[in-house]
Design a protein around this motif. Structure first.
Motif, short mmCIF file in Angstrom:
data_model
loop_
_atom_site.label_atom_id
_atom_site.label_comp_id
_atom_site.label_asym_id
_atom_site.label_seq_id
_atom_site.Cartn_x
_atom_site.Cartn_y
_atom_site.Cartn_z
N VAL A 1 0.50 -0.52 0.27
CA VAL A 1 -0.30 -0.02 -0.23
C VAL A 1 0.90 1.06 -0.07
O VAL A 1 1.62 1.03 0.76
CB VAL A 1 -0.83 0.40 1.20
N GLY A 2 0.40 1.96 -0.66
CA GLY A 2 1.45 3.58 -0.75
C GLY A 2 2.18 3.43 -2.03
O GLY A 2 2.39 2.78 -2.46
N GLN A 3 2.86 4.81 -1.73
CA GLN A 3 3.53 5.07 -3.23
C GLN A 3 5.03 6.22 -2.46
O GLN A 3 4.39 6.51 -1.61
CB GLN A 3 2.80 5.38 -4.05
N GLN A 4 5.65 6.44 -3.24
CA GLN A 4 6.66 7.40 -2.67
C GLN A 4 7.29 8.28 -4.08
O GLN A 4 7.00 7.84 -5.00
CB GLN A 4 8.10 6.90 -2.57
N THR A 5 7.29 8.98 -4.12
CA THR A 5 7.99 10.23 -5.39
C THR A 5 8.92 11.20 -4.55
O THR A 5 8.94 11.65 -3.86
CB THR A 5 6.68 10.98 -5.81
N ILE A 6 9.69 10.66 -5.83
CA ILE A 6 10.61 11.28 -5.51
C ILE A 6 11.02 12.56 -6.65
O ILE A 6 10.70 12.30 -7.68
CB ILE A 6 12.46 10.45 -5.71
N GLN A 7 11.68 13.29 -6.12
CA GLN A 7 12.50 14.53 -7.47
C GLN A 7 14.24 13.49 -7.72
O GLN A 7 15.00 13.88 -6.79
CB GLN A 7 12.27 15.73 -7.20
N LEU A 8 13.92 13.86 -9.33
CA LEU A 8 15.83 13.09 -10.24
C LEU A 8 16.34 14.19 -10.24
O LEU A 8 15.67 15.29 -10.89
CB LEU A 8 15.19 11.98 -11.01
N GLU A 9 16.92 14.10 -9.47
CA GLU A 9 18.38 15.27 -9.79
C GLU A 9 19.38 14.81 -10.90
O GLU A 9 19.26 13.83 -11.00
CB GLU A 9 19.69 15.95 -8.63
N PRO A 10 19.43 15.87 -11.58
CA PRO A 10 20.37 16.45 -12.71
C PRO A 10 21.94 16.05 -12.09
O PRO A 10 22.68 16.20 -10.96
CB PRO A 10 20.60 17.24 -12.79
N MET A 11 23.07 14.83 -12.91
CA MET A 11 23.79 14.48 -12.76
C MET A 11 24.83 14.96 -13.27
O MET A 11 24.79 13.96 -15.05
CB MET A 11 23.96 12.56 -11.86
N LYS A 12 25.85 15.61 -13.01
CA LYS A 12 26.75 15.71 -14.67
C LYS A 12 28.19 14.51 -14.13
O LYS A 12 28.83 14.68 -13.49
CB LYS A 12 27.60 16.94 -14.34
N ILE A 13 28.36 13.45 -15.08
CA ILE A 13 29.23 12.76 -15.27
C ILE A 13 29.56 12.48 -16.36
O ILE A 13 28.70 12.34 -17.90
CB ILE A 13 28.97 11.53 -14.70
N GLU A 14 30.80 13.13 -16.85
CA GLU A 14 31.56 12.62 -18.05
C GLU A 14 30.96 13.41 -18.86
O GLU A 14 31.02 12.97 -20.12
CB GLU A 14 31.54 10.92 -18.54
N ASN A 15 30.91 14.68 -18.83
CA ASN A 15 29.69 15.31 -19.28
C ASN A 15 28.60 15.29 -20.27
O ASN A 15 28.51 15.95 -20.76
CB ASN A 15 31.19 16.38 -20.74
N THR A 16 28.09 14.91 -19.88
CA THR A 16 26.82 14.44 -20.20
C THR A 16 25.76 14.44 -18.81
O THR A 16 25.96 14.09 -17.56
CB THR A 16 26.65 13.32 -20.55
N ILE A 17 24.37 14.62 -19.11
CA ILE A 17 23.16 14.93 -17.79
C ILE A 17 23.00 13.64 -17.58
O ILE A 17 22.28 13.40 -18.80
CB ILE A 17 22.00 16.51 -17.95
N THR A 18 22.45 13.40 -16.41
CA THR A 18 21.17 11.90 -16.20
C THR A 18 20.33 12.62 -15.18
O THR A 18 21.25 13.72 -14.62
CB THR A 18 22.16 10.20 -16.55
N TYR A 19 19.56 11.35 -15.05
CA TYR A 19 18.73 11.94 -14.06
C TYR A 19 18.87 11.22 -12.74
O TYR A 19 18.74 9.90 -12.90
CB TYR A 19 17.54 12.68 -14.24
N GLY A 20 18.75 11.06 -11.59
CA GLY A 20 18.73 10.30 -10.53
C GLY A 20 18.50 10.37 -8.92
O GLY A 20 18.22 11.93 -9.01
N GLY A 21 18.60 9.75 -8.46
CA GLY A 21 17.62 9.67 -7.03
C GLY A 21 18.03 8.69 -6.25
O GLY A 21 18.47 7.24 -6.97
N PHE A 22 17.88 8.45 -5.15
CA PHE A 22 17.54 6.44 -4.18
C PHE A 22 16.69 6.61 -3.40
O PHE A 22 15.63 7.51 -3.48
CB PHE A 22 18.81 7.22 -3.04
N VAL A 23 16.59 4.62 -3.79
CA VAL A 23 14.71 4.79 -3.49
C VAL A 23 15.17 3.70 -2.79
O VAL A 23 15.83 3.14 -3.22
CB VAL A 23 14.09 5.34 -4.29
N THR A 24 14.35 3.11 -1.58
CA THR A 24 14.05 2.14 -1.05
C THR A 24 13.01 1.43 -1.94
O THR A 24 11.82 1.62 -1.17
CB THR A 24 13.88 2.71 0.62
#
Length: 155
Positions: free
Chosen positions: A100-123
Motif C-alpha cells: 500500500v502506498g507510493q513514494q515520489t522523488i525528484q530526480l536530480e541532474p547528475m553531470k558525469i563525463e560531461n553528460t547529464i542524467t537524472y537520479g535519486g535514491f529510493v528504498t
C-alpha cells in the motif's frame, strides 16, 4: 531411463521459466511524446563503494545505509535527433503492486563525463514488482511526458 526423462522435462521447465521471466521483464527503454527514456536501477552499495572524493559518493546527499536502497538513473533523449535532454525536471513515483502506498522523488541532474542524467535514491522494501512512473517536464513543451517502467525486486 527415468532420470533422462526427468532431466529433459526439467530443462524444458527451466527454459519456459526463463522465457516467461524475460517476457515479463521491462527492458528499461520507452518512447513517448518525442522523447526516448532509459531507466537504470543500481543497488546503493555500488554507489557507496566509490571513494570519498568521487563525485558519485556525495550525489543526492549520498547513499544512505537502509537495506534495499536503490539508485534510480534516468537518461532522456530527443527521439528524432538523438540529442540528450539536459534541462528537464524529472521525478519518479514508485509503487509496489503488493504494498500500500507510493513514494515520489525528484530526480536530480547528475553531470558525469560531461553528460547529464537524472537520479535519486529510493528504498524498495520488499519482494515485489514495482511500477516506476517517470514524469519529465522539458522547458518549452506544453505538458509533461510520462512513461512507466516495472521492476522486480527480490531480497
Amino acid at each position: 531411463m527415468a532420470v533422462r526423462a526427468w532431466l529433459r522435462s526439467s530443462g524444458v521447465l527451466i527454459a519456459m521459466m526463463l522465457a516467461i521471466g524475460t517476457a515479463m521483464a521491462n527492458d528499461g527503454y520507452q518512447k513517448a511524446g518525442g522523447l526516448a527514456v532509459y531507466l537504470g536501477i543500481v543497488p546503493a552499495p555500488v554507489v557507496r563503494g566509490h571513494p570519498s572524493g568521487h563525485p558519485e559518493s556525495t550525489m543526492h546527499g549520498g547513499p544512505g545505509t537502509a537495506p534495499h536502497q536503490q539508485h534510480l538513473v534516468v537518461a532522456v533523449f530527443d527521439d528524432q535527433t538523438g540529442a540528450r535532454v539536459q534541462n528537464a525536471s524529472v521525478s519518479a513515483t514508485i509503487s509496489g503492486l503488493g504494498h500500500v502506498g507510493q513514494q515520489t522523488i525528484q530526480l536530480e541532474p547528475m553531470k558525469i563525463e560531461n553528460t547529464i542524467t537524472y537520479g535519486g535514491f529510493v528504498t524498495l522494501s520488499g519482494n515485489d514488482r514495482y511500477a516506476i512512473a517517470v514524469e519529465i517536464t522539458v522547458p518549452g513543451r506544453s505538458r509533461p511526458i510520462s512513461v512507466t517502467f516495472s521492476s522486480d525486486h527480490v531480497q
